[in-house]
Design an enzyme around this catalytic site. Structure first.
Site, PDB file in Angstrom:
ATOM      1  N   LYS A 268     -12.432  -1.054   0.230  1.00  0.00           N
ATOM      2  CA  LYS A 268     -11.654  -0.283  -0.754  1.00  0.00           C
ATOM      3  C   LYS A 268     -12.327  -0.440  -2.125  1.00  0.00           C
ATOM      4  O   LYS A 268     -13.440   0.059  -2.314  1.00  0.00           O
ATOM      5  CB  LYS A 268     -10.198  -0.735  -0.733  1.00  0.00           C
ATOM      6  CG  LYS A 268      -9.569  -0.645   0.674  1.00  0.00           C
ATOM      7  CD  LYS A 268      -8.078  -0.890   0.658  1.00  0.00           C
ATOM      8  CE  LYS A 268      -7.509  -1.182   2.037  1.00  0.00           C
ATOM      9  NZ  LYS A 268      -7.631  -0.085   2.994  1.00  0.00           N
TER      10      LYS A 268
ATOM     11  N   SER B 163       0.795  -1.221   0.000  1.00  0.00           N
ATOM     12  CA  SER B 163       0.000   0.000   0.000  1.00  0.00           C
ATOM     13  C   SER B 163       0.831   1.277   0.000  1.00  0.00           C
ATOM     14  O   SER B 163       0.340   2.325  -0.381  1.00  0.00           O
ATOM     15  CB  SER B 163      -0.949  -0.002   1.193  1.00  0.00           C
ATOM     16  OG  SER B 163      -0.227  -0.188   2.390  1.00  0.00           O
TER      17      SER B 163
ATOM     18  N   HIS C 138      -5.573  -4.199  -1.651  1.00  0.00           N
ATOM     19  CA  HIS C 138      -5.373  -3.117  -2.624  1.00  0.00           C
ATOM     20  C   HIS C 138      -5.358  -3.648  -4.054  1.00  0.00           C
ATOM     21  O   HIS C 138      -4.734  -3.052  -4.933  1.00  0.00           O
ATOM     22  CB  HIS C 138      -4.083  -2.356  -2.315  1.00  0.00           C
ATOM     23  CG  HIS C 138      -4.168  -1.517  -1.082  1.00  0.00           C
ATOM     24  ND1 HIS C 138      -4.698  -0.248  -1.064  1.00  0.00           N
ATOM     25  CD2 HIS C 138      -3.844  -1.795   0.204  1.00  0.00           C
ATOM     26  CE1 HIS C 138      -4.671   0.247   0.165  1.00  0.00           C
ATOM     27  NE2 HIS C 138      -4.155  -0.686   0.961  1.00  0.00           N
TER      28      HIS C 138
END
Ligand SMILES: Cc1ncc(COP(=O)(O)O)c(C=O)c1O
Lengths: 80, 415
Positions: free
Chosen positions: B249, B190, B218
């Protein structure tokens, strides 16, 4: 200094030092943030394999591993 | 009363210390829903400012997607607001199991178990499946939630240098006598936006009879040709033993996470993972929202394709402007400034220009690697990115860092 000091110092540099930090036999490894306490494990295993010894978990403390000199002292207690 | 003046003094001193060290975190109040265009109150009490957000994990622009919002509304109407129970007592609805099955299909795994968050998934999974006879070998840059999970587990723990496959192999040899060996990594890291070399890692795991754990928080929804994650990108679908990911996310942005992988491992989590056993079930409207997200992403790759082209445009724009970015192809694009104060100054000036992006510096990233982390979204239109690039050019010019090398920036501003 003898061989054991050099071997251990070389291992620590190869394993943990990612920049050009200078290391002496007295450099504080764990309290100095060079070796994180997580990664002590491989150092312990390396020593056990290399010197054919077994270091009890309660002796493998961050204090006992905090410099090349201290590590050599610890290892010497177990080498026959 | 134990909270005496002395106690208060102890905490005040620590908090003052954080402020003096520049490590004190302050929230900025957003008055709109999450999107490319947001309205921010900062500092607290200041009039609202319209800015373009380039620091959210809203990779696919799903956080306020009308179809997702509608599905959440419908879920609220059909299944209620909350379950007032953990999963195994009376907190599992039909839609919870539906979502688990959909995630399994989407990721190409054997089974899936939901957790209140991916933080919880990572915190609970290791303890549930490993004992002191086993070893966990983790990349040195894995996410904090994985570190916490490792700390809670009695198995031996060791690390390998970030993405260093030779070092990983040495560690696998060193620990070859252990009952189970788990190799642990993030799929996309990240802070730097780089990806784990999963093809090599699978190869090593096969060679040394180890299992592979990947946190794809991610990546899920957009990395790989059809957005399944880093395992798709590296051609190793079906070969990852545990994938953890978040619904906070790319997959909607609300909350929730999961462990997906080998069915025995998932079952072990259902029996033993503490955040699953002792924390409330994901709320029905959120579950309904994630189901809609997966439907949208399974039907078409339009959104991840748009994210990919936005990312390429953004990376090229920054490079053409003469800024230094971390190489890669993920939507996490760190603009390197090296010096902590410079990163903070540039962030503040960008905000003046209507661009919301945050500076990161030690101890979040290594000393001398301060940066502005930008994150691109399928919710961005070209005009957003063009305006943001314009702001970067203007601010970059002010600080005279455009076209300058790392060396030159460090010489001028220090590490
Ligand atoms: C790599 C990684 N894993 C896990 C998490 C935690 O996810 P969640 O927000 O679902 O707890 C994050 C989010 O910050 C993350 O970046």
């Amino acid at each position: 200094m003898d061989n054991m000091h050099e071997i251990i110092k070389a291992y620590v540099i190869k394993e943990y030092v990612e920049d050009d930090t200078e290391l002496t036999y007295d450099s504080p490894l764990i309290s100095g943030g060079i070796v994180d306490s997580f990664s002590m494990v491989s150092l312990k295993r390396f020593l056990e394999n290399k010197y054919n010894i077994s270091i009890p978990d309660d002796k493998a403390t961050p204090e006992a591993f905090d410099s090349v000199n201290k590590i050599c002292k610890l290892v010497s207690e177990y080498v026959k | 009363m134990a909270f005496t003046e002395k106690t208060r003094g102890i905490y005040s001193e620590i908090l003052t210390g954080l402020k003096d060290a520049g490590l004190f975190k302050q929230e900025r109040y957003i008055h709109s829903s999450q999107a490319a265009d947001i309205e921010v109150e900062f500092p607290t009490g200041a009039p609202l400012k319209k800015v373009i957000n380039i620091c959210a994990n809203n990779y696919l622009g799903m956080s306020s997607h009308p179809e997702v919002v509608k599905a959440a509304h419908e879920g609220l109407d059909s299944h209620g607001y909350g379950m007032s129970s953990v999963r195994f007592i009376c907190g599992t609805q039909d839609i919870h199991r539906t979502l688990e099955q959909m995630v399994t299909k989407f990721l190409g795994t054997e089974d899936t178990i939901l957790f209140p968050s991916c933080m919880d998934a990572n915190a609970g999974v290791f303890e549930a499946v490993l004992t002191k006879d086993d070893v966990m070998i983790s990349d040195r840059l894995v996410h904090a939630s994985i570190i916490d999970g490792i700390r809670l587990c009695s198995a031996m723990h060791d690390t390998f240098k970030h993405s260093d496959m030779e070092h990983l192999e040495e560690k696998l040899q060193l620990h070859n006598d252990k009952r189970l060996k788990y190799v642990i990594t993030d799929g996309v890291f990240s802070m730097d936006g780089d990806t784990a070399k999963l093809d090599k890692m699978v190869e090593l795991c096969e060679k040394y009879d180890a299992l592979l754990f990947v946190d794809d928080s991610h990546s899920s929804g957009f990395i790989g040709k059809t957005g399944r994650g880093t395992h798709e990108q590296y051609g190793v679908m079906g070969k990852i033993d545990i994938i953890t990911t978040t619904f906070g996310k790319g997959l909607g942005g609300a909350s929730g996470g999961c462990v997906s992988g080998r069915k025995e491992i998932v079952e072990m989590c259902r029996q033993k993972a503490r955040p699953y056993l002792f924390s409330n079930t994901i709320a029905p409207p959120v579950v309904a929202g994630v189901i809609k997200v997966l439907e949208i992403l399974s039907a078409s790759t339009d959104r991840r394709d748009k994210l990919e082209s936005n990312t390429a445009f953004w990376r090229k724009g920054l490079i053409d402007a003469g800024l230094i970015i971390k190489a890669g192809d993920t939507p996490i694009v760190p603009v390197m400034l090296f010096n902590a104060k410079l990163a903070q100054d540039v962030s503040r000036d960008l905000y003046e220009e209507g661009i919301y992006a945050i500076g990161f510096f030690f101890p979040v990233v290594p000393q001398g690697q301060a940066r502005i982390r930008t994150q691109i979204s399928a919710g961005h239109e070209l005009h957003h990115l063009e305006k943001a690039l314009e702001a970067f050019r203007k601010v970059g010019k002010k600080y005279d860092i455009l076209g300058k090398s790392k060396q030159e920036i460090i010489e001028r501003y220090g590490m």
